[in-house]
Structure formats: C-alpha cells, structure tokens
Design an enzyme around this catalytic site. Structure first.
Site, short mmCIF file in Angstrom:
data_model
loop_
_atom_site.label_atom_id
_atom_site.label_comp_id
_atom_site.label_asym_id
_atom_site.label_seq_id
_atom_site.Cartn_x
_atom_site.Cartn_y
_atom_site.Cartn_z
N HIS A 101 18.14 -10.79 -30.31
CA HIS A 101 17.73 -10.25 -29.16
C HIS A 101 18.30 -11.14 -27.83
O HIS A 101 19.19 -12.15 -28.50
CB HIS A 101 16.26 -9.27 -28.65
CG HIS A 101 15.90 -8.45 -29.75
ND1 HIS A 101 14.93 -9.12 -30.61
CD2 HIS A 101 15.32 -7.42 -29.88
CE1 HIS A 101 14.35 -8.28 -30.89
NE2 HIS A 101 14.97 -7.08 -30.53
N SER A 125 16.14 -2.21 -31.09
CA SER A 125 15.55 -3.14 -29.49
C SER A 125 16.71 -3.21 -29.21
O SER A 125 16.70 -4.40 -28.35
CB SER A 125 14.33 -3.71 -30.28
OG SER A 125 14.97 -4.57 -31.29
N ASP A 158 13.76 -15.89 -32.17
CA ASP A 158 14.19 -14.59 -31.72
C ASP A 158 16.06 -15.11 -31.65
O ASP A 158 16.07 -15.55 -30.68
CB ASP A 158 13.71 -14.11 -30.96
CG ASP A 158 14.45 -12.51 -30.38
OD1 ASP A 158 15.14 -12.16 -31.53
OD2 ASP A 158 14.08 -11.87 -29.88
#
Ligand SMILES: *[C@@H]1O[C@H](CO)[C@@H](O)[C@H](O)[C@H]1NC(C)=O
Length: 359
Positions: A338, A112, A335
């Site tokens: 990312h 990702s 998170d």
C-alpha cells in the site's frame, strides 16, 4: 490458385490493418490527452508545494495509510511531484473537480489499492471544499462518500477479483467466467477498476478452495493465466454493458510493491523499510511486471474505450512511499504494497483528473 493467393493476401492485409488499428486504439484509449503527450512517461521532481493536502485535515483517513500519525519520522517522501517528460499536468483543482462531478457518481472497484486511491480522492476533495458537508457510509463492501451540496458521490466497491467467488457444498469457488458483481457497477459516470494482488495469495490468505472455468473445477492454476481469464470476463462485461457516451472507464495499472532491493539495484535492502528517496530518472531496472503485460493485452482486445490509468512505472519508482512499519499493524507488520497518504495515490488522482478534464 490465383483466387486462393488473392484471398490469402487479402486476409493478411486485413489482419495487418486490424493489428495496426488495435495498436492505434490503445493509444487513443490511454494517452491521447495533453496533445498526445504520454503523461505516464516522466520522472519525480522535488516540489516544496507538495503534498497536496495536510493529512491531519482529513478526518476520515484510515489509520493504515496515515504514516505520519503512525510515527513515520522522515518527510521527504511527501515532497515529490510527477513530471511528465514532454508536457505538464494541470494543477489539481478540487473545486473544479467537484463542479465536474456535480450530479455524478464515480466508483472505484477493486482491492485495497482501490481503497487507497478512493481515500486519497476523498481527502483531496474534502480539503478543497472544507466547508462542504459530506456523508460517509459503508454497507458490506460498498463505501459511499457523498457531497450533498453537489450531489457528487465518490464510491468504493471492494471486489478483489472482479469475477465472482461463490460458496458451494465443496467450499468457496472462484468462478473465472461469472461476474454477477457487475450489477453494482451500472449507472456510474466514471468507473475505475483494479485487480491483481489477491490473485497471488496462497495458503491462509487465499479466499477460495477451487477455481472454476466453464463446468470444470481446478484445485489451482497458473495465477497469471487465471488472472487473464478473469480479466477477459471483465472485458466482456464492459464491452456488453457499458455505454461509453454515459460512462468513462479506467483500468488502474498494476500497483507495484517493493519487497526486494534487487528490483531497484540495492540488493542489501530486504524490503522497502528505511527507503526515504524515490528512484530518480525515468527508468526502473526491473521493467514492466508480467501482470501489467496481461492487463495491456486484455485492454488491447476490447471494443469499448478503456483508459489505462498507467500508474505502474511511476509507482515502481517510489520505493520510498510505502507505509513499511508505519502502516496497519505498526512495527509487527511490514507493508510494502500500500501507499502512505498523502502520497503516491494522490498522483494517480492527479492523472485521473488530467484525463477527466480533457475528455
Ligand atoms: C531478491 O531478488 C534476487 C534477484 O532476483 C534473488 O536472487 C533473491 O533471492 C531475492 N531475495 C528474496 C529475499 O526473495
């Protein structure tokens, strides 16, 4: 005696030459642009002309990266530009890049973090050519973003390990020396690979039951060691299958996360939450992650030219640029892996652009 001594000396000299060539090659592979200036050495500077695009003008942005829409209140993180210490990067010109991609295909392959960079590039190109039609399709793990007027394809192939995971009667097996997935990568003009984060997953997030090397099955293995073996398989694939006259190959350096403030000298911070400023200066206290050293080692041994898109350190400095609670799961989630868009992956693409226009 004399002959043996001579032979040994010759061997020593040969291996020294080989070693020096190896070092040279890494330079040629990674950084011989901008007149030899190392574009990965530098600092973040405030620049009010940033971000490069208004993310609300990018209709296909995935919700998980759209930190503003998810309620992130601070905006300073959008206002930083990467400034190499000894040279300037060319200003990103999306129109120019589209022209250069005319009739061509670029593919990001990885997890990702590759999705993050692919999304960033599709937004950068769309905003540069807002009137150009685009199509976006996804089949299984393959996403294709196409500008028909340019016949330019920007693709993302989700493949967290690069090597294969196969289903067997015993369960899912991560095969360190099998890379059938590579069939999807042929014929591209630019390939940008990345893999690391999934090698660390354990428990419910670990998508395999066994690791296989040769005909031996392992319950588990030192993860860095497994990573190196997997990357060596990838390196062999590149060396055996890529024609450098047709295809430019990049490996995206390990993308760092910010899960522990001790890493940047702020032990009271338990993760990236509430970080609103980058680490200023050119140094990050914790140095190069071990996985990145593995990447460098594997690339050094390759025979085909691979550019290390060396985003690791510049991204380490951006403890402020993760979604934290303004990402995928909102406030139920944290998170720090990312990156918000607009944001740091735009810089990865500015660096990619700088290399593509000069090579
Ligand atoms: C953060 O890193 C420090 C230093 O390596 C360590 O002592 C501490 O336990 C870590 N904190 C967490 C929450 O993992």
């Amino acid at each position: 005696m004399g002959a043996i001594a001579f032979g040994a000396t010759l061997l020593l000299v040969l291996s020294l030459v080989h070693h020096i060539q190896g070092e040279k090659k890494l330079e040629a592979k990674g950084i011989e642009i901008n007149g030899g200036c190392d574009i990965y050495q530098g600092t973040w500077v405030r620049d009010d002309s940033y971000p490069l695009y208004d993310v609300s003008q990018c209709p296909f942005i995935e919700r998980e990266f759209d930190c503003l829409k998810n309620g992130r209140p601070d905006k300073d993180y959008l206002k930083y530009r990467w400034q190499p210490s000894w040279c300037n990067l060319p200003r990103f010109d999306g129109q120019d890049l589209l022209e250069k991609l005319r009739g061509k295909s670029i593919m990001f392959v990885g997890d990702s973090l590759s999705l993050n960079q692919w999304q960033s590039l599709t937004c950068m190109l769309h905003v540069a050519a807002p009137l150009a039609q685009y199509t976006s399709s996804r089949t299984g793990g393959l996403s294709i973003f196409n500008f028909p007027a340019y016949n330019a394809k920007v693709m993302f192939s989700r493949n967290a390990f690069l090597v294969d995971i196969v289903s067997t009667s015993k369960g899912a097996v991560l095969r360190l020396d099998s890379i059938e997935g590579g069939k999807l990568w042929t014929g591209m003009d630019v390939l940008v690979f990345n893999s690391w984060h999934w090698w660390l997953h354990t428990g419910r997030k670990q998508p395999w039951n066994y690791i296989q090397e040769g005909s031996t099955l392992y319950q588990d293995m030192d993860r860095l060691e497994a990573y190196e073996k997997g990357l060596n398989t990838w390196a062999r694939w590149v060396d055996n299958n890529v024609d450098p006259a047709k295809t430019k190959i990049f490996f995206q350096g390990v993308s760092p996360d910010h899960m522990n403030g001790s890493d940047w000298g702020e032990p009271s911070a338990v993760n990236c939450r509430d970080q609103t400023q980058p680490v200023l200066g050119t140094m990050y206290p914790t140095g190069t992650p071990k996985a990145q050293l593995v990447v460098e080692k594997v690339l050094r041994r390759m025979s085909k030219p691979v550019h290390l898109l060396d985003v690791t350190k510049l991204s380490q400095l951006r403890k402020d640029a993760h979604p934290s609670v303004y990402g995928h799961g909102g406030h139920r989630d944290m998170d720090c892996s990312h990156w918000c868009l607009a944001g740091v992956p735009d810089t990865w693409n500015e660096l990619l652009y700088a290399i593509l226009v000069q090579t």
